[in-house]
Design an enzyme around this catalytic site. Sequence first.
Site, short mmCIF file in Angstrom:
data_model
loop_
_atom_site.label_atom_id
_atom_site.label_comp_id
_atom_site.label_asym_id
_atom_site.label_seq_id
_atom_site.Cartn_x
_atom_site.Cartn_y
_atom_site.Cartn_z
N GLU A 175 0.83 -1.21 0.00
CA GLU A 175 0.00 0.00 0.00
C GLU A 175 0.87 1.27 0.00
OE1 GLU A 175 0.53 -2.23 2.25
OE2 GLU A 175 0.07 -1.61 4.29
N CYS A 280 16.43 -6.59 -0.50
CA CYS A 280 16.64 -7.83 0.26
C CYS A 280 17.94 -8.49 -0.16
CB CYS A 280 15.48 -8.79 0.07
SG CYS A 280 15.43 -9.44 -1.59
N GLU A 382 17.65 -7.08 10.52
CA GLU A 382 17.74 -6.37 9.24
C GLU A 382 17.50 -4.88 9.49
OE1 GLU A 382 14.40 -7.01 6.53
OE2 GLU A 382 15.82 -7.17 4.87
P1 NAD Z 1 6.22 -5.90 4.85
O1 NAD Z 1 6.38 -7.24 5.42
O2 NAD Z 1 5.93 -4.75 5.74
O3 NAD Z 1 5.00 -5.90 3.79
C1 NAD Z 1 4.89 -6.87 2.78
C2 NAD Z 1 3.42 -7.09 2.46
O4 NAD Z 1 2.75 -7.58 3.62
C3 NAD Z 1 2.71 -5.82 2.03
O5 NAD Z 1 1.88 -6.11 0.93
C4 NAD Z 1 1.89 -5.43 3.26
O6 NAD Z 1 0.69 -4.79 2.94
C5 NAD Z 1 1.63 -6.76 3.92
N1 NAD Z 1 1.52 -6.65 5.38
C6 NAD Z 1 2.10 -5.70 6.17
N2 NAD Z 1 1.80 -5.93 7.46
C7 NAD Z 1 1.03 -7.04 7.50
C8 NAD Z 1 0.43 -7.79 8.56
N3 NAD Z 1 0.56 -7.44 9.84
N4 NAD Z 1 -0.28 -8.90 8.24
C9 NAD Z 1 -0.41 -9.27 6.96
N5 NAD Z 1 0.15 -8.60 5.92
C10 NAD Z 1 0.86 -7.50 6.18
O7 NAD Z 1 7.51 -5.64 3.96
P2 NAD Z 1 7.98 -4.27 3.27
O8 NAD Z 1 8.43 -3.32 4.32
O9 NAD Z 1 6.95 -3.82 2.29
O10 NAD Z 1 9.23 -4.80 2.43
C11 NAD Z 1 10.52 -4.89 2.96
C12 NAD Z 1 10.81 -6.28 3.48
O11 NAD Z 1 10.66 -7.24 2.43
C13 NAD Z 1 12.25 -6.44 3.94
O12 NAD Z 1 12.26 -7.25 5.08
C14 NAD Z 1 12.93 -7.15 2.77
O13 NAD Z 1 14.08 -7.87 3.10
C15 NAD Z 1 11.83 -8.04 2.33
N6 NAD Z 1 12.03 -8.47 0.96
C16 NAD Z 1 12.37 -9.77 0.76
C17 NAD Z 1 12.60 -10.21 -0.52
C18 NAD Z 1 12.96 -11.65 -0.77
O14 NAD Z 1 12.81 -12.10 -1.89
N7 NAD Z 1 13.41 -12.40 0.23
C19 NAD Z 1 12.49 -9.34 -1.60
C20 NAD Z 1 12.14 -8.01 -1.34
C21 NAD Z 1 11.90 -7.59 -0.05
#
Ligand code: NAD
Length: 498
Positions: A175, A280, A382
């Site tokens: 979002e 990531c 992280e």
């Molecule tokens: P995030 O976990 O905050 O959000 C990811 C998704 O989960 C979003 O669509 C969000 O709306 C949803 N979400 C958020 N809170 C939630 C909850 N309580 N319950 C259910 N869904 C929820 O991650 P971010 O901040 O958007 O992205 C950064 C993170 O993603 C970092 O930790 C990064 O390392 C990781 N990442 C990992 C990879 C990989 O392939 N391993 C790739 C890119 C990013």
Amino acid sequence: MRTITHVLASGGTAEAARQSEIFDPNNGGVQGKVDLGDAKVLETAVQSALAAQPEWAATNPQRRARVMFKFKELLEANMDELAELLSREHGKVIADSKGDIQRGLEVIEYCCGIPQALKGEYTQGAGPGIDVYSMRQPLGIGAGITPFNFPAMIPMWMFGPAIATGNAFILKPSERDPSVPVRLVELMLEAGLPEGILQCVHGDKEMVDAILDHPEIAAVSFVGSSDIAHYVYQRGVAAGKRVQAMGGAKNHGIVMPDADLDQVVGDLCGAAFGSAGERCMALPVAVPVGEDTANRLREKLIPAIHALKIGVSTDPDAHYGPVINHAHKDRVEGWIQKGVDEGAELVVDGRGFSLQGHEEGCFVGPSLFDHVTTDMESYKEEIFGPVLQLVRAHDFEEALRLPSAHQYGNGVAIFTRNGHAAREFANRVNVGMVGINVPIPVPVSYHSFGGWKRSGFGDTDQYGQEGIRFWTKVKKVTARWPDGGGDGSNAFVIPTMG
Ligand code: NAD
């Protein structure tokens, strides 16, 4: 002010009861709003997907591939517009946004070859008059939940293989920067994808839970932070779904005494500070082997870090732009303070950075820590910001143990001229993706992407043949065309081919 809303086959939705703000990382203000959907919105999407999916699955793979070819053309034609939109919401510089789109486009290129990738297996004469063959069939409806940091690449990692294999797909992007995902869905429809095969719903935990609980959604692909990845994995699996959930990371770069340090410094600066460290596959930990290597590396890193240019995301000379929003800037600066409190040596302090003319922007200067130790929370967790930590190792074995023992196991790199050391390291390290003199070893689209330990839950990677496997199930057919001469005498015995 723009409002981003769902892209549903059925058209518009009622005014959303809840919305979330989309910030402008370059100046810290609000630039738009996004509707936050609920189970009702999801139900509308699922019903359209259910209606459209059987015909799409029955469309021959070559025709499905043609949509992918057309989508690739549209992506290329709209690259500048998409990159500008991506930079405006995310904050990464334009060239980096183009890289984000390009890496997704490469997965789409792989999907253009779906007829080849989907070919099954066939055994002629497995028994008397018996042939056996297997085919990969789509699961039905899949969903993808994506993070903010790659708003183009990661949605394409998921919907490319899911749709090419004959599924309908519902995307729930972050979002925080939802505009590019919406444009991607629009371009897929422009490319000739039937209505209902790709839709986009927005939302937060409420929408994610609705997806995880919906009985018609067969598979969920998630990328985001580890705690949420784990939660999504557990709840999705409990609901009987196939789930792959990629999490956070803390990638290490091992610097051997024989490494080309000038090359390493350039690679480390790009991989630790590029995209403000919000990758990531960033390299936030450098592990020099031996005191002499550590001292030489530190000496070369300091001026290189001071020479980095931080700018607005449209500045073509900037190495990196702002972080996603003020809350994240505060979080990153909090981790820097934590590192100081824990006793690490803060060699370059990126806190309090201000860009002239953009004083309210979410900028964080580059930071360098030395003498970081494995008991520190700032090492274990992280940070996801422009912070590089040096952890000094005495020898190769200690350097190998550090990433292997860390809770995350996404990527790792070794810098060396010694082929034996590199080979040994790649074989033994307990991490999913390894770079040898490659700081960001994101595998090409015809291999696959996935980390280990708390960086990935579930056993199937993203894209490549692994992606095809995730989005399909195998049907096995055993066929016998008797000549009419059998007597059926063995009909009560388990059949064997002997
Ligand atoms: P995030 O976990 O905050 O959000 C990811 C998704 O989960 C979003 O669509 C969000 O709306 C949803 N979400 C958020 N809170 C939630 C909850 N309580 N319950 C259910 N869904 C929820 O991650 P971010 O901040 O958007 O992205 C950064 C993170 O993603 C970092 O930790 C990064 O390392 C990781 N990442 C990992 C990879 C990989 O392939 N391993 C790739 C890119 C990013």
